[in-house]
Design a protein around this motif. Sequence first.
Motif, PDB file in Angstrom:
ATOM      1  N   ALA A   1      31.746   9.079  -8.451  1.00 46.79           N
ATOM      2  CA  ALA A   1      32.922   8.206  -8.397  1.00 46.79           C
ATOM      3  C   ALA A   1      33.218   7.779  -6.965  1.00 46.79           C
ATOM      4  O   ALA A   1      33.608   6.624  -6.715  1.00 46.79           O
ATOM      5  N   ALA A   2      33.054   8.693  -6.013  1.00 39.39           N
ATOM      6  CA  ALA A   2      33.277   8.347  -4.607  1.00 39.39           C
ATOM      7  C   ALA A   2      32.291   7.278  -4.150  1.00 39.39           C
ATOM      8  O   ALA A   2      32.651   6.357  -3.394  1.00 39.39           O
TER       9      ALA A   2
ATOM     10  N   ALA B   1      34.732  -0.938  -2.368  1.00 37.78           N
ATOM     11  CA  ALA B   1      35.382  -1.250  -1.093  1.00 37.78           C
ATOM     12  C   ALA B   1      34.511  -2.185  -0.260  1.00 37.78           C
ATOM     13  O   ALA B   1      35.015  -3.117   0.379  1.00 37.78           O
ATOM     14  N   ALA B   2      33.200  -1.951  -0.278  1.00 34.12           N
ATOM     15  CA  ALA B   2      32.284  -2.808   0.480  1.00 34.12           C
ATOM     16  C   ALA B   2      32.294  -4.238  -0.045  1.00 34.12           C
ATOM     17  O   ALA B   2      32.059  -5.188   0.700  1.00 34.12           O
ATOM     18  N   ALA B   3      32.603  -4.372  -1.344  1.00 35.38           N
ATOM     19  CA  ALA B   3      32.666  -5.698  -1.968  1.00 35.38           C
ATOM     20  C   ALA B   3      34.058  -6.302  -1.884  1.00 35.38           C
ATOM     21  O   ALA B   3      34.313  -7.376  -2.453  1.00 35.38           O
ATOM     22  N   GLY B   4      34.974  -5.611  -1.201  1.00 37.48           N
ATOM     23  CA  GLY B   4      36.329  -6.115  -1.047  1.00 37.48           C
ATOM     24  C   GLY B   4      37.211  -5.915  -2.250  1.00 37.48           C
ATOM     25  O   GLY B   4      38.237  -6.586  -2.393  1.00 37.48           O
ATOM     26  N   ALA B   5      36.836  -4.957  -3.120  1.00 33.97           N
ATOM     27  CA  ALA B   5      37.597  -4.742  -4.358  1.00 33.97           C
ATOM     28  C   ALA B   5      38.297  -3.391  -4.383  1.00 33.97           C
ATOM     29  O   ALA B   5      38.448  -2.784  -5.432  1.00 33.97           O
ATOM     30  N   GLY B   6      38.737  -2.936  -3.250  1.00 32.95           N
ATOM     31  CA  GLY B   6      39.427  -1.644  -3.197  1.00 32.95           C
ATOM     32  C   GLY B   6      39.260  -1.016  -1.833  1.00 32.95           C
ATOM     33  O   GLY B   6      38.822  -1.669  -0.881  1.00 32.95           O
ATOM     34  N   ARG B   7      39.598   0.250  -1.757  1.00 36.89           N
ATOM     35  CA  ARG B   7      39.468   0.956  -0.483  1.00 36.89           C
ATOM     36  C   ARG B   7      38.633   2.204  -0.686  1.00 36.89           C
ATOM     37  O   ARG B   7      38.595   2.780  -1.779  1.00 36.89           O
ATOM     38  N   PRO B   8      37.949   2.660   0.349  1.00 34.28           N
ATOM     39  CA  PRO B   8      37.094   3.836   0.196  1.00 34.28           C
ATOM     40  C   PRO B   8      37.906   5.120   0.094  1.00 34.28           C
ATOM     41  O   PRO B   8      39.098   5.156   0.410  1.00 34.28           O
ATOM     42  N   VAL B   9      37.248   6.152  -0.354  1.00 31.15           N
ATOM     43  CA  VAL B   9      37.858   7.472  -0.461  1.00 31.15           C
ATOM     44  C   VAL B   9      37.898   8.119   0.919  1.00 31.15           C
ATOM     45  O   VAL B   9      36.978   7.958   1.729  1.00 31.15           O
ATOM     46  N   ASP B  10      38.959   8.860   1.203  1.00 26.98           N
ATOM     47  CA  ASP B  10      39.107   9.505   2.508  1.00 26.98           C
ATOM     48  C   ASP B  10      38.436  10.868   2.586  1.00 26.98           C
ATOM     49  O   ASP B  10      38.085  11.327   3.681  1.00 26.98           O
ATOM     50  N   ALA B  11      38.239  11.528   1.449  1.00 29.95           N
ATOM     51  CA  ALA B  11      37.597  12.847   1.449  1.00 29.95           C
ATOM     52  C   ALA B  11      37.126  13.179   0.044  1.00 29.95           C
ATOM     53  O   ALA B  11      37.653  12.659  -0.950  1.00 29.95           O
ATOM     54  N   LEU B  12      36.134  14.059  -0.027  1.00 28.21           N
ATOM     55  CA  LEU B  12      35.556  14.505  -1.289  1.00 28.21           C
ATOM     56  C   LEU B  12      35.582  16.028  -1.307  1.00 28.21           C
ATOM     57  O   LEU B  12      35.065  16.673  -0.386  1.00 28.21           O
TER      58      LEU B  12
END
Length: 287
Positions: free
Chosen positions: A125-126, A133-144
């Motif tokens: 999922a991360a 996020a790379a496609a501009g459709a959200g933001r990345p996860v900060d930690a796993l």
Amino acid sequence: MRIADIEVEGPAAGRDPGLPNRTGSAAVPVRSYEPEGAAWATLVWAHGGSFMRGTLDWPEADWAARRFAEAGIRVHSVDYALASDTVKAPAPAADVAAVLRWAGAEEGPLVVGGASAGAHLATLAALAQADAAAAGAGRPVDALLLEYPTLHRVQRLDPELDAATAALPAQRRFDAGRIADMYDSYLGDAAGAAAAGAVVAGELPAERLAALPPVVIVNADADDLRASGEQFADQLREAGVAVVETVQPGTVHGYLNRPHEGERARADAQQSIDRFVAELRRILAAG
């Protein structure tokens, strides 16, 4: 603490996933835990169960989520579709990814994690969130956050660990045959898995793993699957991903699902939650 059962739009919303379902759920059940004060992070959490078992009432889901919420973290515990004769990969991971994508709309740091097979789903999922996020459709996860994860169909040999687990009862062991059966059940036939884009996290190349955020791994001590967690930590380092790994002494696989067995069991489970919380604060402060 406020607890609510809700549903999040799933990856199969508005379409027929077919059989076996490799798409995911139309609506994903989620149990949300809101801390008393302002949440300082949001955690999407996936219980374990060899991809095939588990509920939101399992301690690995409910007890753990309550402890994270007591530490000030908003938790969304995911009741993802379980692998079965009619559900195969990547449907379970797609459900977790859908909830993670939905949770990304909330303010504050975004974290995903899970236990055992749920840790595997959280990892995938991360990666999906990083792609979005790379496609501009959200933001990345900060930690796993990974609790005694399984991440490989075939994990590296560890004779010392084999000796440490040899005396465990069969239900606590994960020998090569049991691991292979678990992944065979999850993935289904090879052609169908490949066509659906199902992957195994520990088999991904370094350039793919490099998209992951900082990772915290807590392994059980006398646990055959500890070899997988330690192997994955090495892979992450080779990929340039920051990783912290530790072992909870004197534990066996699944101990987070058994905090009510006694004072030591509760202490082990709580110490692991505390370790995740402390490392998460450190990661966020450094970021």
